[in-house]
Enzyme design. Structure first.
Site, PDB file in Angstrom:
ATOM      1  N   ARG A 164       0.833  -1.218   0.000  1.00 42.46           N
ATOM      2  CA  ARG A 164       0.000   0.000   0.000  1.00 42.46           C
ATOM      3  C   ARG A 164       0.866   1.268   0.000  1.00 42.46           C
ATOM      4  O   ARG A 164       0.508   2.272   0.610  1.00 42.46           O
ATOM      5  CB  ARG A 164      -0.966   0.034   1.201  1.00 42.46           C
ATOM      6  N   SER A 238     -10.491  -0.811   3.395  1.00 42.74           N
ATOM      7  CA  SER A 238      -9.728  -0.980   4.636  1.00 42.74           C
ATOM      8  C   SER A 238      -9.264   0.390   5.128  1.00 42.74           C
ATOM      9  O   SER A 238      -8.661   1.149   4.368  1.00 42.74           O
ATOM     10  CB  SER A 238      -8.490  -1.848   4.388  1.00 42.74           C
ATOM     11  N   GLU A 333      -4.467   3.367   6.393  1.00 40.80           N
ATOM     12  CA  GLU A 333      -4.194   3.207   4.965  1.00 40.80           C
ATOM     13  C   GLU A 333      -4.775   4.416   4.230  1.00 40.80           C
ATOM     14  O   GLU A 333      -4.275   4.854   3.199  1.00 40.80           O
ATOM     15  CB  GLU A 333      -4.848   1.916   4.468  1.00 40.80           C
TER      16      GLU A 333
HETATM   17  N1  EPU Z   1     -10.934 -10.799  10.144  1.00 37.59           N
HETATM   18  C1  EPU Z   1     -11.575 -10.896  11.366  1.00 37.59           C
HETATM   19  N2  EPU Z   1     -12.528  -9.968  11.658  1.00 37.59           N
HETATM   20  C2  EPU Z   1     -12.860  -8.975  10.804  1.00 37.59           C
HETATM   21  C3  EPU Z   1     -12.198  -8.868   9.564  1.00 37.59           C
HETATM   22  C4  EPU Z   1     -11.230  -9.807   9.244  1.00 37.59           C
HETATM   23  O1  EPU Z   1     -11.308 -11.793  12.164  1.00 37.59           O
HETATM   24  O2  EPU Z   1     -13.744  -8.196  11.165  1.00 37.59           O
HETATM   25  C5  EPU Z   1      -9.954 -11.838   9.773  1.00 37.59           C
HETATM   26  C6  EPU Z   1     -10.502 -12.758   8.704  1.00 37.59           C
HETATM   27  O3  EPU Z   1     -11.245 -13.797   9.254  1.00 37.59           O
HETATM   28  C7  EPU Z   1      -9.276 -13.253   8.023  1.00 37.59           C
HETATM   29  C8  EPU Z   1      -8.336 -12.068   8.134  1.00 37.59           C
HETATM   30  O4  EPU Z   1      -8.845 -11.231   9.161  1.00 37.59           O
HETATM   31  O5  EPU Z   1      -8.701 -14.321   8.719  1.00 37.59           O
HETATM   32  C9  EPU Z   1      -8.185 -11.307   6.827  1.00 37.59           C
HETATM   33  O6  EPU Z   1      -9.446 -10.756   6.424  1.00 37.59           O
HETATM   34  P1  EPU Z   1      -9.812 -10.435   4.893  1.00 37.59           P
HETATM   35  O7  EPU Z   1      -9.559 -11.638   4.040  1.00 37.59           O
HETATM   36  O8  EPU Z   1     -11.166  -9.849   4.871  1.00 37.59           O
HETATM   37  O9  EPU Z   1      -8.726  -9.410   4.424  1.00 37.59           O
HETATM   38  P2  EPU Z   1      -8.055  -8.125   5.131  1.00 37.59           P
HETATM   39  O10 EPU Z   1      -6.677  -8.494   5.550  1.00 37.59           O
HETATM   40  O11 EPU Z   1      -8.946  -7.583   6.182  1.00 37.59           O
HETATM   41  C10 EPU Z   1      -6.924  -7.218   2.940  1.00 37.59           C
HETATM   42  C11 EPU Z   1      -6.835  -5.905   2.211  1.00 37.59           C
HETATM   43  C12 EPU Z   1      -8.118  -5.665   1.412  1.00 37.59           C
HETATM   44  C13 EPU Z   1      -8.272  -6.799   0.409  1.00 37.59           C
HETATM   45  C14 EPU Z   1      -8.318  -8.130   1.184  1.00 37.59           C
HETATM   46  C15 EPU Z   1      -8.320  -9.324   0.264  1.00 37.59           C
HETATM   47  C16 EPU Z   1      -5.395  -4.468   3.538  1.00 37.59           C
HETATM   48  C17 EPU Z   1      -5.301  -3.307   4.461  1.00 37.59           C
HETATM   49  N3  EPU Z   1      -6.618  -4.835   3.165  1.00 37.59           N
HETATM   50  O12 EPU Z   1      -7.986  -7.108   3.903  1.00 37.59           O
HETATM   51  O13 EPU Z   1      -7.963  -4.453   0.686  1.00 37.59           O
HETATM   52  O14 EPU Z   1      -9.456  -6.645  -0.351  1.00 37.59           O
HETATM   53  O15 EPU Z   1      -7.140  -8.270   2.017  1.00 37.59           O
HETATM   54  O16 EPU Z   1      -7.066  -9.470  -0.328  1.00 37.59           O
HETATM   55  O17 EPU Z   1      -4.363  -5.033   3.167  1.00 37.59           O
HETATM   56  C18 EPU Z   1      -8.351  -2.115   0.856  1.00 37.59           C
HETATM   57  O18 EPU Z   1      -7.123  -1.990   0.854  1.00 37.59           O
HETATM   58  O19 EPU Z   1      -9.122  -1.133   0.914  1.00 37.59           O
HETATM   59  C19 EPU Z   1      -8.912  -3.453   0.820  1.00 37.59           C
HETATM   60  C20 EPU Z   1     -10.228  -3.691   0.905  1.00 37.59           C
END
Ligand code: EPU
Length: 337
Positions: A164, A238, A333
């Site tokens: 990012r 995010s 972010e």
């Molecule tokens: N999780 C929780 N509780 C929550 C949210 C997530 O326990 O409320 C856990 C999920 O169960 C999972 C882990 O966190 O084990 C990761 O969650 P998720 O797959 O939803 O992805 P993320 O890490 O929260 C990142 C990116 C997103 C992108 C997704 C998919 C960042 C800051 N965010 O989110 O990007 O779509 O992975 O690759 O790296 C963005 O940058 O705006 C964005 C949406």
């Protein structure tokens, strides 16, 4: 050039915050961009460049000439073997580009489906999702220097992409206007299915042989199941980055909280910020008209009349409580204005 005065930016950012631009204009070509930058120079007005407004939080009015970039065009500029070079105007909407690519059978962008924002903003923070980042499909970008009005080309190395991050958020912040981005796509897909729930969703949809369209559909389905549509609820995806912590700190947290998700990286372990925020008790919380999304705690939302200050204050409370509970500092972010 049509310069408007005192324009609400509510329709132009995905958070839907009602702050004003002192002056506002739209540019659809390099010529118009140059004219707008020159006009600002002559009037000694600061300039604020607006793309899709999907990664900013407005906490005040903008006392500047806000230039909304609307430079369009998707052009196949070179083909070599199965490689394709596609130059795209900065003002194209990102997801429109993804849909166009899939319709043409150009592979490479399918995992990045349904990301809000414009093409010009995509390299700024090296957007990424489901195991693919812009840097993986990036060839070069063209940008106008805000002072000299000269055009410069940047290759991937010059952009200094990180998680990012890019040089345009760091040492070259506010110095260039990205006008087009050239992607290197392919006629032969390389599937990235290992992240998130992509495989499960493909299986549930009865897909045995993946295609770029099936992957795009799966990503859209996953995103829609947990991320709010900015047209319905204001948000900027995010709000924080996923932090990387030292192995020892992760091991200690894992002993106390066995369900904490962590992904090994070169610098330590990347931890899911959404999990931390949820387990600090914030998921689904609402304060006035702002809150934490009930299906994804990493997403802060504006239910309608929330202000940038309220969202900023909420984000600070979340940072403080995550730090208190887990000893981890969350970094936004989203760019605060
Ligand atoms: N999780 C929780 N509780 C929550 C949210 C997530 O326990 O409320 C856990 C999920 O169960 C999972 C882990 O966190 O084990 C990761 O969650 P998720 O797959 O939803 O992805 P993320 O890490 O929260 C990142 C990116 C997103 C992108 C997704 C998919 C960042 C800051 N965010 O989110 O990007 O779509 O992975 O690759 O790296 C963005 O940058 O705006 C964005 C949406």
């Amino acid at each position: 050039m049509n310069i408007q005065e005192s324009i609400s930016l509510k329709p132009f950012t995905t958070f839907g915050i009602d702050q004003k631009a002192k002056y506002f204009t739209r540019v659809g070509s390099l010529y118009e961009l140059k004219a707008a930058l020159l006009a600002a120079k002559e009037q000694q007005l600061p300039v604020f460049i607006l793309g899709g407004g999907s990664n900013i939080l407005l906490t005040r009015d903008i006392d500047a000439l806000v230039i909304k970039l609307e430079i369009k065009g998707i052009n196949l500029v070179k083909e070599e073997g199965d490689q394709l070079w596609v130059e795209v105007g900065a003002g194209e909407m990102w997801h429109e580009l993804v849909l166009h690519s899939i319709a043409q059978d150009w592979a490479g962008l399918e995992n990045l489906s349904l990301i809000p924002g414009t093409v010009g903003a995509s390299p700024m923070q090296n957007i990424g999702a489901y195991g693919v980042e812009i840097k993986d499909v990036f060839d070069s970008l063209q940008a106008m220097h805000r002072e000299t009005l000269e055009m410069h080309s940047f290759d991937a190395e010059a952009c200094q992409f990180g998680y990012r991050e890019s040089v345009f958020k760091q040492t070259l912040k506010d110095q260039y206007v990205i006008t087009s981005v050239t992607f290197r796509l392919s006629k032969t897909p390389k599937f990235h299915l290992e992240y998130g729930a992509i495989r499960e969703v493909l299986a549930a949809n009865g897909i045995e042989q993946p295609s770029i369209r099936a992957i795009s559909d799966a990503v859209i389905q996953i995103r829609q199941s947990k991320l709010p549509d900015p047209k319905e609820i204001g948000n900027a995806g995010s709000f924080f980055k996923n932090p990387t912590i030292a192995n020892a700190q992760f091991d200690a947290l894992k002993a106390e909280y066995p369900s904490i998700p962590g992904y090994p990286s070169a610098e330590g372990v990347k931890v899911a910020a959404g999990w931390l925020i949820e387990h600090a008790g914030w998921k689904g919380k609402r304060i006035g008209d702002v809150g934490v999304h009930a299906k994804q705690a990493l997403v802060l939302v504006n239910y309608g009349a929330g202000s940038g200050e309220e969202l900023k204050s909420l984000s600070e409370q979340i940072q403080a409580s995550v730090f208190e509970k887990f000893g981890i500092n969350l970094q936004p972010e989203v760019n605060f204005i």
